[in-house]
Design a protein around this motif. Sequence first.
Motif, PDB file in Angstrom:
ATOM      1  N   UNK A  30       0.838  -1.202   0.000  1.00 26.46           N
ATOM      2  CA  UNK A  30       0.000   0.000   0.000  1.00 26.46           C
ATOM      3  C   UNK A  30       0.871   1.249   0.000  1.00 26.46           C
ATOM      4  N   UNK A  31       0.327   2.328  -0.547  1.00 27.47           N
ATOM      5  CA  UNK A  31       0.987   3.626  -0.514  1.00 27.47           C
ATOM      6  C   UNK A  31       0.016   4.653   0.053  1.00 27.47           C
ATOM      7  N   UNK A  32       0.545   5.731   0.648  1.00 28.19           N
ATOM      8  CA  UNK A  32      -0.346   6.723   1.249  1.00 28.19           C
ATOM      9  C   UNK A  32      -1.268   7.388   0.228  1.00 28.19           C
ATOM     10  N   UNK A  33      -2.496   7.630   0.649  1.00 25.46           N
ATOM     11  CA  UNK A  33      -3.456   8.397  -0.142  1.00 25.46           C
ATOM     12  C   UNK A  33      -3.270   9.859   0.247  1.00 25.46           C
ATOM     13  N   UNK A  34      -3.039  10.713  -0.729  1.00 25.06           N
ATOM     14  CA  UNK A  34      -2.672  12.097  -0.443  1.00 25.06           C
ATOM     15  C   UNK A  34      -3.847  13.063  -0.410  1.00 25.06           C
ATOM     16  N   UNK A  35      -5.007  12.648  -0.916  1.00 28.07           N
ATOM     17  CA  UNK A  35      -6.150  13.549  -0.969  1.00 28.07           C
ATOM     18  C   UNK A  35      -7.417  12.788  -0.622  1.00 28.07           C
ATOM     19  N   UNK A  36      -8.530  13.512  -0.549  1.00 30.34           N
ATOM     20  CA  UNK A  36      -9.797  12.887  -0.189  1.00 30.34           C
ATOM     21  C   UNK A  36     -10.121  11.743  -1.157  1.00 30.34           C
ATOM     22  N   UNK A  37     -10.658  10.659  -0.596  1.00 32.27           N
ATOM     23  CA  UNK A  37     -10.971   9.479  -1.397  1.00 32.27           C
ATOM     24  C   UNK A  37     -12.338   8.950  -0.986  1.00 32.27           C
ATOM     25  N   UNK A  38     -13.022   8.313  -1.918  1.00 31.24           N
ATOM     26  CA  UNK A  38     -14.351   7.767  -1.673  1.00 31.24           C
ATOM     27  C   UNK A  38     -14.247   6.413  -0.998  1.00 31.24           C
ATOM     28  N   UNK A  39     -15.055   6.223   0.038  1.00 26.14           N
ATOM     29  CA  UNK A  39     -15.172   4.912   0.674  1.00 26.14           C
ATOM     30  C   UNK A  39     -16.514   4.319   0.276  1.00 26.14           C
ATOM     31  N   UNK A  40     -16.475   3.236  -0.494  1.00 22.68           N
ATOM     32  CA  UNK A  40     -17.687   2.535  -0.895  1.00 22.68           C
ATOM     33  C   UNK A  40     -17.891   1.287  -0.069  1.00 22.68           C
ATOM     34  N   UNK A  41     -18.877   0.503  -0.428  1.00 24.42           N
ATOM     35  CA  UNK A  41     -19.192  -0.707   0.340  1.00 24.42           C
ATOM     36  C   UNK A  41     -18.046  -1.701   0.359  1.00 24.42           C
ATOM     37  N   UNK A 107     -18.428  -1.838  17.067  1.00 25.29           N
ATOM     38  CA  UNK A 107     -18.212  -0.404  17.222  1.00 25.29           C
ATOM     39  C   UNK A 107     -18.499   0.319  15.909  1.00 25.29           C
ATOM     40  N   UNK A 108     -19.182   1.436  15.995  1.00 29.01           N
ATOM     41  CA  UNK A 108     -19.495   2.247  14.826  1.00 29.01           C
ATOM     42  C   UNK A 108     -18.727   3.557  14.918  1.00 29.01           C
ATOM     43  N   UNK A 109     -17.990   3.876  13.859  1.00 28.51           N
ATOM     44  CA  UNK A 109     -17.178   5.082  13.804  1.00 28.51           C
ATOM     45  C   UNK A 109     -17.616   5.982  12.658  1.00 28.51           C
ATOM     46  N   UNK A 110     -17.522   7.266  12.895  1.00 25.01           N
ATOM     47  CA  UNK A 110     -17.602   8.244  11.816  1.00 25.01           C
ATOM     48  C   UNK A 110     -16.202   8.419  11.269  1.00 25.01           C
ATOM     49  N   UNK A 111     -16.033   8.210   9.991  1.00 25.34           N
ATOM     50  CA  UNK A 111     -14.741   8.368   9.328  1.00 25.34           C
ATOM     51  C   UNK A 111     -14.938   9.342   8.177  1.00 25.34           C
ATOM     52  N   UNK A 112     -14.582  10.599   8.392  1.00 25.31           N
ATOM     53  CA  UNK A 112     -14.901  11.608   7.392  1.00 25.31           C
ATOM     54  C   UNK A 112     -16.405  11.678   7.214  1.00 25.31           C
ATOM     55  N   UNK A 113     -16.858  11.542   5.981  1.00 23.88           N
ATOM     56  CA  UNK A 113     -18.297  11.537   5.703  1.00 23.88           C
ATOM     57  C   UNK A 113     -18.899  10.136   5.772  1.00 23.88           C
ATOM     58  N   UNK A 114     -18.056   9.122   5.907  1.00 24.05           N
ATOM     59  CA  UNK A 114     -18.526   7.735   5.917  1.00 24.05           C
ATOM     60  C   UNK A 114     -18.804   7.263   7.343  1.00 24.05           C
ATOM     61  N   UNK A 115     -19.608   6.202   7.453  1.00 23.05           N
ATOM     62  CA  UNK A 115     -19.868   5.541   8.732  1.00 23.05           C
ATOM     63  C   UNK A 115     -19.462   4.085   8.570  1.00 23.05           C
ATOM     64  N   UNK A 116     -18.602   3.599   9.468  1.00 25.21           N
ATOM     65  CA  UNK A 116     -18.054   2.252   9.350  1.00 25.21           C
ATOM     66  C   UNK A 116     -18.228   1.497  10.659  1.00 25.21           C
ATOM     67  N   UNK A 117     -18.241   0.156  10.577  1.00 22.13           N
ATOM     68  CA  UNK A 117     -18.499  -0.677  11.751  1.00 22.13           C
ATOM     69  C   UNK A 117     -17.496  -1.821  11.819  1.00 22.13           C
ATOM     70  N   UNK A 118     -16.946  -2.054  13.015  1.00 22.70           N
ATOM     71  CA  UNK A 118     -15.997  -3.150  13.222  1.00 22.70           C
ATOM     72  C   UNK A 118     -16.718  -4.486  13.024  1.00 22.70           C
ATOM     73  N   UNK A 154     -21.187   1.162   6.562  1.00 24.68           N
ATOM     74  CA  UNK A 154     -22.625   1.350   6.741  1.00 24.68           C
ATOM     75  C   UNK A 154     -23.150   2.499   5.893  1.00 24.68           C
ATOM     76  N   UNK A 155     -22.329   3.513   5.715  1.00 18.39           N
ATOM     77  CA  UNK A 155     -22.724   4.673   4.914  1.00 18.39           C
ATOM     78  C   UNK A 155     -21.509   5.162   4.149  1.00 18.39           C
ATOM     79  N   UNK A 156     -21.609   5.198   2.844  1.00 14.39           N
ATOM     80  CA  UNK A 156     -20.488   5.598   2.006  1.00 14.39           C
ATOM     81  C   UNK A 156     -20.214   7.098   2.121  1.00 14.39           C
ATOM     82  N   UNK A 157     -18.990   7.491   1.782  1.00 13.53           N
ATOM     83  CA  UNK A 157     -18.667   8.909   1.828  1.00 13.53           C
ATOM     84  C   UNK A 157     -17.202   9.180   1.574  1.00 13.53           C
ATOM     85  N   UNK A 158     -16.836  10.449   1.595  1.00 10.85           N
ATOM     86  CA  UNK A 158     -15.460  10.874   1.384  1.00 10.85           C
ATOM     87  C   UNK A 158     -14.700  10.938   2.703  1.00 10.85           C
ATOM     88  N   UNK A 159     -13.424  10.611   2.648  1.00 13.82           N
ATOM     89  CA  UNK A 159     -12.545  10.768   3.811  1.00 13.82           C
ATOM     90  C   UNK A 159     -11.199  11.257   3.316  1.00 13.82           C
TER      91      UNK A 159
END
Length: 222
Positions: A30-41, A107-118, A154-159
């Motif tokens: 993996x390499x670092x992401x330098x700008x906002x990226x979309x998190x999909x399902x 656990x449910x986290x807000x990650x940028x505009x996305x919502x993710x769950x462990x 759980x909810x897609x979005x930008x981070x």
Amino acid sequence: MRGQLGKVAALFAGSIRPLTPNNRPSGIFKTPVEQAVWIGRNGLEGDAQADLRVHGGPEKALHQYPAGHYSVLAQAFPDVRSELFPGALGENLSVSGWDESTVCIGDIFQLGDAVIQVSQPRTPCWKIDSRFGVEGMTQHIHQNDLTGWYFRVLSEGLVAPGGEFCLIERDPRKTSVKQLLSLWRAHRPSPEALESIAAISTLSPNWVKKMNDRAQQLRHLP
């Protein structure tokens, strides 16, 4: 701990590359992401996995690995110390202040505009030893609960790197990733304890089956 804020130290994504010594395809690089990226399902846009039978998919959309574990690994494997830094184990997300003892299944986290769950722990595989050219790192990670964990989306979005990472909801059972791993590694855990964790509705179906199958096997032992 609900509402605890953190900052995303780094995001990582990568394409499929050959892994020595047999040049088998792998997405561990993996390499670092330098700008906002979309998190999909299925995870970060631009990220790839080679073997979709065991990697990727909605239940393993994102992998988080505690940055603090790298210093632990460096002490155990000093010959590859310079290669042990966030992103090197194929994770997508690096955030300080969280590890297997403080993160719980569901656990449910807000990650940028996305919502993710462990959804489940990571199960380390042979590719880690191949990645660093050493023997025993995979086993060390497994035996010391240094695995990290996966999220479903759980909810897609930008981070973006440096964005907010915030716990917004916790399952009432409060079963940490470390508790699950410790039970799974036990020589002969009680079937009831395995089934209790398997009953957590937010645990990934794969781990529910693993827990229940092992409970049944143990019930038939003399």
